[in-house]
Design an enzyme around this catalytic site. Sequence first.
Site, mmCIF file in Angstrom:
data_model
loop_
_atom_site.group_PDB
_atom_site.id
_atom_site.type_symbol
_atom_site.label_atom_id
_atom_site.label_comp_id
_atom_site.label_asym_id
_atom_site.label_seq_id
_atom_site.Cartn_x
_atom_site.Cartn_y
_atom_site.Cartn_z
ATOM 1 N N TYR A 26 -18.115 14.443 -10.837
ATOM 2 C CA TYR A 26 -18.093 15.716 -11.823
ATOM 3 C C TYR A 26 -16.893 15.797 -12.750
ATOM 4 O O TYR A 26 -16.941 16.534 -13.441
ATOM 5 C CB TYR A 26 -17.956 16.951 -10.639
ATOM 6 C CG TYR A 26 -19.429 17.254 -9.930
ATOM 7 C CD1 TYR A 26 -20.535 17.194 -10.596
ATOM 8 C CD2 TYR A 26 -19.134 17.201 -8.731
ATOM 9 C CE1 TYR A 26 -21.862 17.188 -9.758
ATOM 10 C CE2 TYR A 26 -20.535 17.326 -7.578
ATOM 11 C CZ TYR A 26 -21.587 17.390 -8.512
ATOM 12 O OH TYR A 26 -22.852 17.596 -7.545
ATOM 13 N N ARG A 65 0.913 -1.342 -0.062
ATOM 14 C CA ARG A 65 -0.236 -0.082 0.022
ATOM 15 C C ARG A 65 0.698 1.376 -0.124
ATOM 16 O O ARG A 65 0.600 1.802 -0.857
ATOM 17 C CB ARG A 65 -1.064 0.022 1.052
ATOM 18 C CG ARG A 65 -1.954 -1.118 1.079
ATOM 19 C CD ARG A 65 -3.056 -0.946 2.258
ATOM 20 N NE ARG A 65 -3.813 0.189 2.311
ATOM 21 C CZ ARG A 65 -4.579 0.165 3.110
ATOM 22 N NH1 ARG A 65 -4.879 -0.688 4.379
ATOM 23 N NH2 ARG A 65 -5.582 1.287 3.548
ATOM 24 N N HIS A 115 -8.402 -3.150 -6.306
ATOM 25 C CA HIS A 115 -7.844 -2.456 -5.183
ATOM 26 C C HIS A 115 -9.229 -2.126 -4.169
ATOM 27 O O HIS A 115 -9.904 -1.092 -4.161
ATOM 28 C CB HIS A 115 -7.541 -1.153 -5.545
ATOM 29 C CG HIS A 115 -6.542 -0.543 -4.512
ATOM 30 N ND1 HIS A 115 -5.546 -0.719 -4.156
ATOM 31 C CD2 HIS A 115 -6.732 0.722 -3.574
ATOM 32 C CE1 HIS A 115 -4.814 -0.204 -3.056
ATOM 33 N NE2 HIS A 115 -5.846 0.881 -2.781
#
Length: 745
Positions: A121, A31, A77
Site C-alpha cells: 500500500y 547485519r 539482502h
Amino acid sequence: MATPDRLLHLEYSEVMQKSYIDYAMSVIVSRALPDVRDGLKPVQRRTLYDMYELGIRYDKPFRKSARIVGDTMGKYHPHGDSSIYDALVVMAQDFKKELPLVDGHGNFGSIEGDGAAAMRYTEARLQKITQEAFLGDLDKDVIDFVPNFDETEKEPEVLPVKIPNLLVNGADGIAVGMVTSIPPHNLSEVIDGVIAYMKNPDINTAEMMEYIPGPDFPTGGIVTNKDELLQVYSTGEGKIKIRGKVEVEKVKGGKEQLVVTEIPYPMIGQNIGKFLLDTYALVENHSTNDITDISNQSSKEGIRIVIELKKGANAEAVKNLLLKKTRLEDTFGVNMLAVVDGRPETMGIVPIIRHHVNFQYELCTRKYNYLLKKEEEKKEIQEGLIKAVDCIDLIIEILRGSKDVKMAKDCLVLGITDGVKFKSKESETDAKSLHFTERQADAILQMRLQKLIGLELDQLYKENDETLANIIEYNDILGSRSKMAKVIIKELEKIKKEYGRERRTRIDNMEEAVVEEKPIEVIDVAVLLDRFAYGRVIDMPTYERNKDAAIEESKKIIFCKNTDRLGIFTSTGQMHIVKVLDLPMGKFRDKGHPLDNHSNFDASKEQICMIEPIEGMKEKKVLFGTKTGMLKLVAGEEFDVVRRTSAATKLADGDEVLNVNIVGEEDTVVLQSDKGFFLRMQVRDIPEKKKAAIGVRGMKVTKGETLTDIYVLKPGDAPCIKVGNNEVHLERLRIANRDTRGVKH
C-alpha cells in the site's frame, strides 16, 4: 580411482568456539552494526543503493515499497522482506531520524507506535539529500564494489556519504554480545564540528563540544545532565537524561492544565500509551488528587497531551510527580559502537569524526583522480581534433583514398600509407608524418563535418581551454591536502546551508524532580473478599454502617491497618503479597479488583488456602496440611519477606496444600480422608519446621487415599459435619497420636 575420505579428529569445544565466533562476527559486521564511514547498516545501504539503481530519485514518481523490497531482497539482502521493509520505514520516519533518507508516501506509522501499512500500500522514493550527499558520487569510482551474495550482481562496500551520518541520524542495533545506541545530532552542528576538526586535528572532546554540545532529538525535549555529557562523548558510553517539555496553561474557571508539547525520545511508540496509563495509575492509587482528566490531543502538527487539574492545584508539584513517577523523564543509554575496518569499536565523538574526515579525504582523492583521468582523456581528444582541423584537407584525402576504416586509422596513427590512394606524392609524404593516438584517431573518424563551422571551431578551442584549466585545478587539489580540505569544507557548507535547521532539543543542567510525598495516615480498615477473589477496602465507620451486608456478601473479611500487607497462601505452596494500599478504597458499593491484578497470584492455576495480614502473623504459628497428610508448623515471622512471591512451603511431587491456618497451642486438628477416616490430634504434637521443609506425616493413608479436609478446632468449638447420612461431631472425636490411622465414620 576415487580418493578415500579423510577423517579429521577435532576437539568439539574448539569447533563450537570457532563456529560461534564466526557466527557472532557475521551478525556484528554484516547485519546489526553500522559502518563508521557511512553510518549505515548493510540492510539500509542495500535498500538505498537499490532505489538508486531503480532510478527512484527525489524528482521522479514514487514507486511501490513492495517493488523496492522485492528487488533489494532478490539482488542484495536475502534475509526476508520484513527486515528490509522495517529499515525502509524507519528511514522515512522524521520522528525517529534527524535526517530522513527516504521520502515515504502513505501510512509509514506514527510517533504513537502505530505500525506502517503493508508494503503493497505504501510508496517511496529517495530524499534529495540522500541522492546528493549519500549516492551522488557513485559514478566516479570513489568506492569499491563487491559481489553480492550469489555473485550475480555488484554492490557498494560502503556509500560515499559526505556527512557523518553515524552522528546525524544516530543508530541502534543488537548484535551478539554487544549493543549500539547512538543518539541523533543536529546536522548544522555536526558539520561545524567536522570543519573544526579539519582545521585543527588535535581538537579535544571539550573543544569539539563547543560545536556539538549534545544530542538533538527529533522529538525535542530537554537534556538535563549537561555536565555529564563530556564523559559520555569522551568514552562513547554513558547515560543521557532527557525530559519532556511541559507548559502550564490557564483555562476557564481559574483552573490550570499541564500540556506536554515535547516528549523524551525513548517515549516514542507504545511508551506514550504507557505514560497515559501511568498517569491514570497515579490517580487511582491516590498519589495525587489534583488530576481530573488526561487526554491525548496529538496530531500531525505535533505532540499535545493535556492533563487537566482541579481548581487550586499546585501545577508545579503535579509536574514534578509526573517527572518522578512516569516516563516523562527518561534515560537514553549511549554506547557509540560501530564497525571500524571490519571490527566493532566503541568510540568517542572525536574519533568518529576523525574516521569520517579520513574517509572524506579518501573519497575526494579517488574522485579527483577519476575526474583528472577523464579530463586528460578529453584533452587528448580535443588536441587531436584541433590538430585535425589544421590538416583537414589531408585527412579527407586519406579517408576518401582508404578502402576501409582500419586502413584509414593505420594511416592516421602509424603513418602507414600502403593501399591509400593520394592525389599527389606530396600528400602521401605528409600522411606518413601523421602520428595521432588511438583515441584521437577514433574521434577524428567519428567527427561530423559541422565541426568545421567557425563557431564550432571556436567552441572546440574554448572547451580545450576549460579542460586545461580543470587539469591544473585537479592536480592542485590532489597535490595539496589543504586545498582538498577547502573543497570538502565548501561542499559541507553547501549542505549545511540547504539542509541545516535550528536545534530542537535544549541542553541544560537541571535539578532532579523532587516530590514531597504526604505521609500516609494509618487507619483501621476492613478488606472485603468475595468468592471470585475480588478485593476492596473500606474504613471501619463504613464497615460498621454496613456490617450485616458485608458479612452476608463477603467470603472473607480481614481487619487490619491500611498500611499492612496481605499474604495469600495458595495450593501450590506459594505465598503472594498484596499491599492493602494497592487495593481500591472507597464506598461500600464500589467494585473490587481481582487480586491477580495486584500480585502474582493466578486464579486459573492455584487456589487460595489462607489470606492473612503479614504483620499479625509474626508472633504466631502457621499450620500447613497437604493432601497426602503431611503436616508442619512454621513460625509466622518467616513470612515477613520483601519479595512479591516466595515459597511458603516445600511440597513432594504431586502433592498440594490443602489447608493453611493460624493455630494456638491449645487447638486441635482434625484430618478427614476421602475414605471416611478421621484423625484428631493436638497441635502441640505437630513439630515446628522451617518453611523450606516438607513436614511430617499426620495421618497414615493407604495407596490412592488422600485428605479432603483439615479442620482446626479452638477450645469450645463444636462443629458438626455430615458424611453420607451420618453426622460427625468433631469435638467428640477421641484425641489420638499423630501418624496413626484414625477412626472410620
